[in-house]
Design an enzyme around this catalytic site. Structure first.
Site, PDB file in Angstrom:
ATOM      1  N   ARG B 101      36.164  10.349 -11.961  1.00 40.74           N
ATOM      2  CA  ARG B 101      37.475  10.364 -13.302  1.00 40.74           C
ATOM      3  C   ARG B 101      38.899  10.182 -12.795  1.00 40.74           C
ATOM      4  O   ARG B 101      39.461  10.010 -13.153  1.00 40.74           O
ATOM      5  CB  ARG B 101      37.686  12.363 -13.325  1.00 40.74           C
ATOM      6  CG  ARG B 101      38.450  12.495 -14.339  1.00 40.74           C
ATOM      7  CD  ARG B 101      38.353  14.003 -14.878  1.00 40.74           C
ATOM      8  NE  ARG B 101      38.966  15.345 -14.150  1.00 40.74           N
ATOM      9  CZ  ARG B 101      38.061  16.115 -14.072  1.00 40.74           C
ATOM     10  NH1 ARG B 101      37.993  16.591 -14.796  1.00 40.74           N
ATOM     11  NH2 ARG B 101      38.545  17.196 -12.797  1.00 40.74           N
ATOM     12  N   LYS B 202      42.913  13.129 -16.905  1.00 44.66           N
ATOM     13  CA  LYS B 202      43.512  14.300 -15.650  1.00 44.66           C
ATOM     14  C   LYS B 202      44.867  13.728 -15.064  1.00 44.66           C
ATOM     15  O   LYS B 202      45.127  13.818 -13.877  1.00 44.66           O
ATOM     16  CB  LYS B 202      42.754  14.466 -15.018  1.00 44.66           C
ATOM     17  CG  LYS B 202      43.048  16.221 -14.155  1.00 44.66           C
ATOM     18  CD  LYS B 202      41.500  17.075 -13.784  1.00 44.66           C
ATOM     19  CE  LYS B 202      42.770  18.376 -13.778  1.00 44.66           C
ATOM     20  NZ  LYS B 202      42.231  19.463 -15.045  1.00 44.66           N
ATOM     21  N   GLU B 238      40.746  22.416 -27.060  1.00 44.39           N
ATOM     22  CA  GLU B 238      40.313  22.651 -25.302  1.00 44.39           C
ATOM     23  C   GLU B 238      42.030  23.292 -25.168  1.00 44.39           C
ATOM     24  O   GLU B 238      42.611  24.005 -25.782  1.00 44.39           O
ATOM     25  CB  GLU B 238      40.976  20.948 -25.043  1.00 44.39           C
ATOM     26  CG  GLU B 238      40.886  20.965 -23.503  1.00 44.39           C
ATOM     27  CD  GLU B 238      41.025  20.419 -21.834  1.00 44.39           C
ATOM     28  OE1 GLU B 238      40.883  19.544 -22.777  1.00 44.39           O
ATOM     29  OE2 GLU B 238      41.680  20.049 -21.377  1.00 44.39           O
TER      30      GLU B 238
END
Lengths: 359, 359
Positions: B101, B202, B238
């Site tokens: 990620r 992220k 989210e």
């Protein structure tokens, strides 16, 4: 960690006494960092108020790895310029506007901001401490960069327990090294901001996300990128680091500051100057179609000042616009810079002079 | 600048020799920072590759005020956990997933990432160097926080000339101090992400912008905020720091990772575990209406692990959901944590053990 900012490492610097000017090749200035002598630093616990900070030698800062600026993007920046006049006064362009914008941003990011008075005083002190780095009249400006960052350590996503207000400066010349005008690409893949986000404040979080689009556009020969609104993809919003205006006949139009556009200080000044000389200025949604049918397009920002757009490319369509002496952007650029460098009287109260006794 | 992270300043710490455990009140751990002994630091010039970094004492770092992480939000973080088993092995949950990620995020933010191998090795070294801070079995975990930040100095908005890959760690207990389940507020004012933005990686830039909404919700007694998509305002996306699932009958649904949702490692693991026990899992748009009609709602994330949602409030409507022993979230929480702390065999190859000889 950042060797280029160590005072001793720049070939442009001088450390000899108190000459009027630092040893800089003024003609070669672009928008690269030329480290100066001093920076301003103040700290404040969450919920308390900033009190006067200190001028310290410019250099790396010490910060917790667990600070929200490093982990969660809790930071704001500002950009403003100090100019030297022919009679050797040093003046700063509208620092109160940047101070107010930092307060709006701090509210959005749950930070503790400096007061307007402290902000302006700190900018003046920073410029005064670095006054030999303010370029000669007409050769550029001292770019001043205030930062407000969440510097106290906290593990979870939450406001920082401590904030740092820091100001550094660098002499700069032109932001874009193009003579006639910018060649913009309309981005139809990435967006800069969304409603309910942070596009309307000068949050650091608005900038790293646009780098990829800029890098891709520059590798294809464009100067910069023009973003469309994320909601509809139909209206123009902002270039990566500046606002945009279109001109058709006597009407100047620019997207409204309704949360996804940065309320630029140069944008605001430009609207006032264009109205002063008889243009009708409209702050409203501007579609891509209108952009492509405009007679003239230009950008405004502290870094770019006022810059003509020569072409806009949207998918496979490339449109050329009026630039040069006949362009409104040329006229307002001249009006604005004449005020900034003191060629005409500042009747608007935009310029703040640093006290000669300082520094 | 961040006195609380100085090793000598925490009352929880011990500096005596090589005991098995640090002097921590394990029962009292929440998600606050408890500084540990060591951190990992590696640096890399733009365009080059990271080579092995070093384990150094935990403490403040030195960084240029002109770095893109401080000015433009050019930073990524990861979060993962190391657990201690009953037979005193220390194992890390799926570090390769975080490594991958970080690579996706680095591509989006034009950064130079560490390789997957270097990332995993660095996490292992960080855990090994801090192994006495890994809580006893069942008392929590060592939360490991890798950061990739643009640390080299550059004035304009552009990729940093230097990157720093840093890992620190802190023992943690429960993220939310609620027993039965979370009380979420659906935010209809702020949005977290937009198409063409950075919501799918992220990036630090996704987090400071949600703090205001969290702070407002917490001041009204809610546990956290659930964001809706910026494009339509109709679909759930989210929670500020975790993914969300709804359950109705045998069907478990969660928003798809199409660019505005973080592809959570716990989310991915949860989907696999729910399918293992016969649930049908759908990754698709989930409307607010569906959310309000669900039988059960739960959140997943490295920090929260798996957490039941007890209530959701949307405008004036408050809905209560199934929690406790009958809930799927209870069952999958048990399945997941049993693997993590070694109560059941890890048949999936999710746990990576640190070498006993390290540290």
């Amino acid at each position: 960690m950042a060797p280029s900012v160590q005072p001793s490492s720049s070939p442009l610097r001088t450390s000899e006494g108190d000459e009027k000017y630092a040893n800089v090749k003024w003609e070669e200035l672009g928008f690269a960092l030329t480290p100066t002598d001093h920076m301003y630093v103040a700290k404040c616990r969450q919920g308390e108020s900033f009190s006067q900070g200190k001028i310290v030698p410019y250099g790396d800062i010490s910060i917790s790895p667990c600070s929200p600026i490093l982990n969660y993007g809790q930071g704001l920046f500002e950009g403003l310029k100090a100019y030297r006049t022919e009679d050797d006064r040093i003046r700063i362009f509208r620092p109160d506007q940047n101070a107010l914008r930092m307060q709006t941003g701090a509210d959005r990011l749950c930070m503790t901001p400096p007061s307007v008075e402290l902000f302006v005083e700190a900018v003046k002190q920073t410029v005064a401490a670095n006054k030999k780095w303010v370029p000669p009249p007409g050769k550029g400006a001292l770019y001043v960069r205030p930062l407000l960052i969440g510097s106290g350590a906290i593990l979870g996503v939450a406001p920082a327990p401590e904030y740092t207000f820091l100001i550094y400066a660098s002499p700069v010349g032109d932001y874009h090294k193009v003579s006639t005008g910018l060649n913009l690409k309309v981005d139809h893949k990435y967006h800069r901001a969304h409603s309910g986000g942070t596009g309307g404040v000068k949050s650091c979080t608005n900038y790293a996300p646009v780098v990829k689009s800029m890098v891709e556009a520059k590798s294809s020969g464009f100067s910069d990128v023009l973003f469309l609104d994320a909601a509809t993809g139909r209206n123009i919003e902002e270039v990566s680091t500046c606002n945009i205006f279109i001109v058709k006949g006597n009407i100047v139009s620019t997207p409204p500051t309704s949360g996804t556009i940065l309320p630029g200080v140069t944008r605001k000044s430009m609207i006032e100057l264009a109205r002063d000389i008889g243009y009708q200025v409209q702050e409203r949604d501007v579609s891509v179609e209108e952009l492509l049918e405009a007679e003239e397009v230009f950008c405004t920002g502290t870094a770019v000042v006022v810059k003509a757009v020569e072409t806009v490319t949207f998918h496979d369509k490339k449109v050329k616009y009026r630039t040069g002496e006949a362009a409104l952007s040329t006229k307002v650029h001249s009006m604005l810079t004449s005020i900034q460098i003191g060629l005409v009287e500042d009747t608007k109260g935009w310029m703040v002079e640093i006290d000669r006794c300082q520094g």
